[in-house]
Design a protein around this motif. Structure first.
Motif, PDB file in Angstrom:
ATOM      1  N   ARG A 111      17.719 -23.361 -17.828  1.00 18.70           N
ATOM      2  CA  ARG A 111      17.591 -22.593 -16.599  1.00 18.70           C
ATOM      3  C   ARG A 111      18.432 -23.280 -15.539  1.00 18.70           C
ATOM      4  NH1 ARG A 111      13.661 -25.352 -13.308  1.00 18.70           N
ATOM      5  NH2 ARG A 111      12.576 -26.910 -14.556  1.00 18.70           N
ATOM      6  N   PHE A 112      18.700 -22.572 -14.473  1.00 23.68           N
ATOM      7  CA  PHE A 112      19.444 -23.149 -13.369  1.00 23.68           C
ATOM      8  C   PHE A 112      18.457 -23.648 -12.323  1.00 23.68           C
ATOM      9  CE2 PHE A 112      22.758 -19.914 -14.701  1.00 23.68           C
ATOM     10  CZ  PHE A 112      23.531 -20.841 -15.363  1.00 23.68           C
ATOM     11  N   GLY A 113      18.808 -24.699 -11.651  1.00 25.36           N
ATOM     12  CA  GLY A 113      17.972 -25.247 -10.601  1.00 25.36           C
ATOM     13  C   GLY A 113      18.852 -25.789  -9.491  1.00 25.36           C
ATOM     14  N   LEU A 114      18.226 -26.234  -8.428  1.00 27.19           N
ATOM     15  CA  LEU A 114      18.977 -26.836  -7.335  1.00 27.19           C
ATOM     16  C   LEU A 114      18.119 -27.832  -6.595  1.00 27.19           C
ATOM     17  CD1 LEU A 114      17.899 -25.324  -4.504  1.00 27.19           C
ATOM     18  CD2 LEU A 114      19.282 -23.501  -5.430  1.00 27.19           C
ATOM     19  N   ARG A 115      18.786 -28.666  -5.824  1.00 26.44           N
ATOM     20  CA  ARG A 115      18.116 -29.591  -4.916  1.00 26.44           C
ATOM     21  C   ARG A 115      18.592 -29.265  -3.518  1.00 26.44           C
ATOM     22  NH1 ARG A 115      18.316 -35.248  -8.282  1.00 26.44           N
ATOM     23  NH2 ARG A 115      16.787 -34.567  -9.811  1.00 26.44           N
ATOM     24  N   SER A 116      17.698 -29.421  -2.547  1.00 23.75           N
ATOM     25  CA  SER A 116      18.082 -29.096  -1.176  1.00 23.75           C
ATOM     26  C   SER A 116      17.340 -29.977  -0.182  1.00 23.75           C
ATOM     27  CB  SER A 116      17.800 -27.621  -0.880  1.00 23.75           C
ATOM     28  OG  SER A 116      16.413 -27.389  -0.866  1.00 23.75           O
ATOM     29  N   LYS A 117      17.875 -29.999   1.009  1.00 19.56           N
ATOM     30  CA  LYS A 117      17.215 -30.693   2.114  1.00 19.56           C
ATOM     31  C   LYS A 117      16.081 -29.810   2.609  1.00 19.56           C
ATOM     32  CE  LYS A 117      21.575 -32.724   3.558  1.00 19.56           C
ATOM     33  NZ  LYS A 117      22.624 -32.722   4.571  1.00 19.56           N
ATOM     34  N   SER A 118      15.107 -30.415   3.280  1.00 18.52           N
ATOM     35  CA  SER A 118      13.979 -29.642   3.809  1.00 18.52           C
ATOM     36  C   SER A 118      14.142 -29.441   5.318  1.00 18.52           C
ATOM     37  CB  SER A 118      12.659 -30.357   3.523  1.00 18.52           C
ATOM     38  OG  SER A 118      12.615 -31.583   4.219  1.00 18.52           O
ATOM     39  N   VAL A 119      13.549 -28.375   5.811  1.00 21.08           N
ATOM     40  CA  VAL A 119      13.521 -28.086   7.247  1.00 21.08           C
ATOM     41  C   VAL A 119      12.107 -27.646   7.617  1.00 21.08           C
ATOM     42  CG1 VAL A 119      15.963 -27.487   7.510  1.00 21.08           C
ATOM     43  CG2 VAL A 119      14.345 -25.724   6.837  1.00 21.08           C
ATOM     44  N   GLU A 120      11.735 -27.853   8.877  1.00 21.56           N
ATOM     45  CA  GLU A 120      10.391 -27.492   9.326  1.00 21.56           C
ATOM     46  C   GLU A 120      10.251 -26.008   9.602  1.00 21.56           C
ATOM     47  OE1 GLU A 120       9.042 -29.866  12.600  1.00 21.56           O
ATOM     48  OE2 GLU A 120       9.597 -31.726  11.605  1.00 21.56           O
ATOM     49  N   ASP A 121      11.339 -25.349   9.992  1.00 28.32           N
ATOM     50  CA  ASP A 121      11.300 -23.948  10.422  1.00 28.32           C
ATOM     51  C   ASP A 121      11.971 -23.065   9.373  1.00 28.32           C
ATOM     52  OD1 ASP A 121      11.355 -21.531  11.742  1.00 28.32           O
ATOM     53  OD2 ASP A 121      12.584 -22.221  13.417  1.00 28.32           O
ATOM     54  N   VAL A 122      11.266 -22.037   8.899  1.00 30.10           N
ATOM     55  CA  VAL A 122      11.811 -21.132   7.889  1.00 30.10           C
ATOM     56  C   VAL A 122      13.085 -20.440   8.384  1.00 30.10           C
ATOM     57  CG1 VAL A 122      10.455 -19.085   8.514  1.00 30.10           C
ATOM     58  CG2 VAL A 122      11.177 -19.408   6.139  1.00 30.10           C
ATOM     59  N   ASN A 123      13.230 -20.258   9.669  1.00 31.23           N
ATOM     60  CA  ASN A 123      14.417 -19.608  10.219  1.00 31.23           C
ATOM     61  C   ASN A 123      15.670 -20.478  10.099  1.00 31.23           C
ATOM     62  OD1 ASN A 123      13.022 -17.238  11.054  1.00 31.23           O
ATOM     63  ND2 ASN A 123      12.192 -18.399  12.776  1.00 31.23           N
ATOM     64  N   LYS A 151      23.800 -15.930 -19.566  1.00 30.52           N
ATOM     65  CA  LYS A 151      24.322 -16.166 -18.216  1.00 30.52           C
ATOM     66  C   LYS A 151      23.669 -15.235 -17.200  1.00 30.52           C
ATOM     67  CE  LYS A 151      28.595 -14.988 -17.269  1.00 30.52           C
ATOM     68  NZ  LYS A 151      30.057 -14.970 -17.192  1.00 30.52           N
ATOM     69  N   ALA A 152      23.547 -13.956 -17.540  1.00 34.10           N
ATOM     70  CA  ALA A 152      22.962 -12.984 -16.611  1.00 34.10           C
ATOM     71  C   ALA A 152      21.501 -13.306 -16.323  1.00 34.10           C
ATOM     72  CB  ALA A 152      23.089 -11.565 -17.175  1.00 34.10           C
ATOM     73  N   TRP A 153      20.721 -13.549 -17.367  1.00 33.05           N
ATOM     74  CA  TRP A 153      19.303 -13.809 -17.151  1.00 33.05           C
ATOM     75  C   TRP A 153      19.066 -15.142 -16.457  1.00 33.05           C
ATOM     76  CZ3 TRP A 153      16.960 -11.810 -22.399  1.00 33.05           C
ATOM     77  CH2 TRP A 153      16.966 -10.418 -22.375  1.00 33.05           C
ATOM     78  N   ALA A 154      19.847 -16.167 -16.802  1.00 36.81           N
ATOM     79  CA  ALA A 154      19.676 -17.473 -16.160  1.00 36.81           C
ATOM     80  C   ALA A 154      20.012 -17.389 -14.671  1.00 36.81           C
ATOM     81  CB  ALA A 154      20.530 -18.522 -16.853  1.00 36.81           C
ATOM     82  N   THR A 155      21.046 -16.631 -14.319  1.00 40.67           N
ATOM     83  CA  THR A 155      21.407 -16.514 -12.901  1.00 40.67           C
ATOM     84  C   THR A 155      20.395 -15.662 -12.134  1.00 40.67           C
ATOM     85  OG1 THR A 155      22.933 -14.700 -13.396  1.00 40.67           O
ATOM     86  CG2 THR A 155      23.876 -16.900 -13.224  1.00 40.67           C
ATOM     87  N   GLU A 156      19.590 -14.882 -12.834  1.00 40.15           N
ATOM     88  CA  GLU A 156      18.512 -14.118 -12.189  1.00 40.15           C
ATOM     89  C   GLU A 156      17.247 -14.962 -12.023  1.00 40.15           C
ATOM     90  OE1 GLU A 156      17.860 -10.613 -14.503  1.00 40.15           O
ATOM     91  OE2 GLU A 156      19.836  -9.783 -14.047  1.00 40.15           O
ATOM     92  N   GLY A 157      17.266 -16.198 -12.539  1.00 41.67           N
ATOM     93  CA  GLY A 157      16.136 -17.096 -12.370  1.00 41.67           C
ATOM     94  C   GLY A 157      15.251 -17.266 -13.588  1.00 41.67           C
ATOM     95  N   HIS A 158      15.659 -16.717 -14.718  1.00 39.33           N
ATOM     96  CA  HIS A 158      14.853 -16.844 -15.938  1.00 39.33           C
ATOM     97  C   HIS A 158      15.178 -18.137 -16.676  1.00 39.33           C
ATOM     98  CE1 HIS A 158      13.420 -12.687 -15.698  1.00 39.33           C
ATOM     99  NE2 HIS A 158      14.661 -12.361 -15.356  1.00 39.33           N
ATOM    100  N   SER A 159      14.217 -18.646 -17.410  1.00 42.05           N
ATOM    101  CA  SER A 159      14.452 -19.712 -18.370  1.00 42.05           C
ATOM    102  C   SER A 159      14.781 -19.007 -19.683  1.00 42.05           C
ATOM    103  CB  SER A 159      13.191 -20.564 -18.524  1.00 42.05           C
ATOM    104  OG  SER A 159      13.399 -21.576 -19.470  1.00 42.05           O
ATOM    105  N   VAL A 160      15.929 -19.321 -20.265  1.00 41.99           N
ATOM    106  CA  VAL A 160      16.431 -18.579 -21.423  1.00 41.99           C
ATOM    107  C   VAL A 160      16.389 -19.454 -22.677  1.00 41.99           C
ATOM    108  CG1 VAL A 160      18.372 -17.252 -22.325  1.00 41.99           C
ATOM    109  CG2 VAL A 160      17.960 -17.313 -19.865  1.00 41.99           C
ATOM    110  N   ALA A 161      15.837 -18.897 -23.756  1.00 43.88           N
ATOM    111  CA  ALA A 161      15.731 -19.612 -25.024  1.00 43.88           C
ATOM    112  C   ALA A 161      17.101 -19.774 -25.678  1.00 43.88           C
ATOM    113  CB  ALA A 161      14.801 -18.852 -25.971  1.00 43.88           C
ATOM    114  N   LEU A 162      17.331 -20.967 -26.230  1.00 44.70           N
ATOM    115  CA  LEU A 162      18.526 -21.258 -27.023  1.00 44.70           C
ATOM    116  C   LEU A 162      18.018 -21.588 -28.428  1.00 44.70           C
ATOM    117  CD1 LEU A 162      20.331 -23.582 -24.452  1.00 44.70           C
ATOM    118  CD2 LEU A 162      20.691 -21.132 -24.807  1.00 44.70           C
TER     119      LEU A 162
END
Length: 126
Positions: free
Chosen positions: A84-96, A66-77
């Motif tokens: 690993r954890f992932g997400l989907r998001s909308k895109s925006v033109e401005d980084v701000n 749980k700790a390593w996966a939430t830090e962004g690692h792919s963890v062996a089982l």
């Protein structure tokens, strides 16, 4: 490894030719969920360590995954693959304008081990 399968009657909706018709499809036969205690007991028996030691290892492995996966690692089982954890998001033109409100879904991504995939592929169903 043999995967138990069964035929289930389903109303098809996605194929123009057979839409609205009942057909039999194959699906894996599922059993009830195994409790954590039962898994720990069996793992202790197979490894030759006490159930107390196995529970401590089980809990520690879960916390590490749980700790390593939430830090962004792919963890062996072991014997299964990796997650690993992932997400989907909308895109925006401005980084701000990037903010957490753009996230549309959070996911758990599982990548099976090639040996496991081959075993399922070659084992078929019974």
């Amino acid at each position: 490894m043999a995967l138990k399968v069964k035929a289930v009657e389903r109303l098809l909706k996605f194929d123009k030719e057979s839409a609205g018709k009942y057909r039999y499809v194959m699906k894996p036969e599922m059993y009830s969920s195994l409790s954590q205690a039962k898994v720990i007991k069996e793992a202790a028996l197979r490894s030759g360590v006490s159930q107390g030691v196995m529970k401590a290892c089980w809990d520690a492995a879960g916390e590490v995954i749980k700790a390593w996966a939430t830090e962004g690692h792919s963890v062996a089982l072991p014997g299964l693959g990796s997650m690993r954890f992932g997400l989907r998001s909308k895109s925006v033109e401005d980084v701000n304008k990037v903010k957490t409100g753009l996230i549309t879904s959070r996911r758990i991504i599982f990548t099976p081990d090639t040996d496991l995939k081959d075993e399922l592929k070659n084992g078929g169903g019974q």
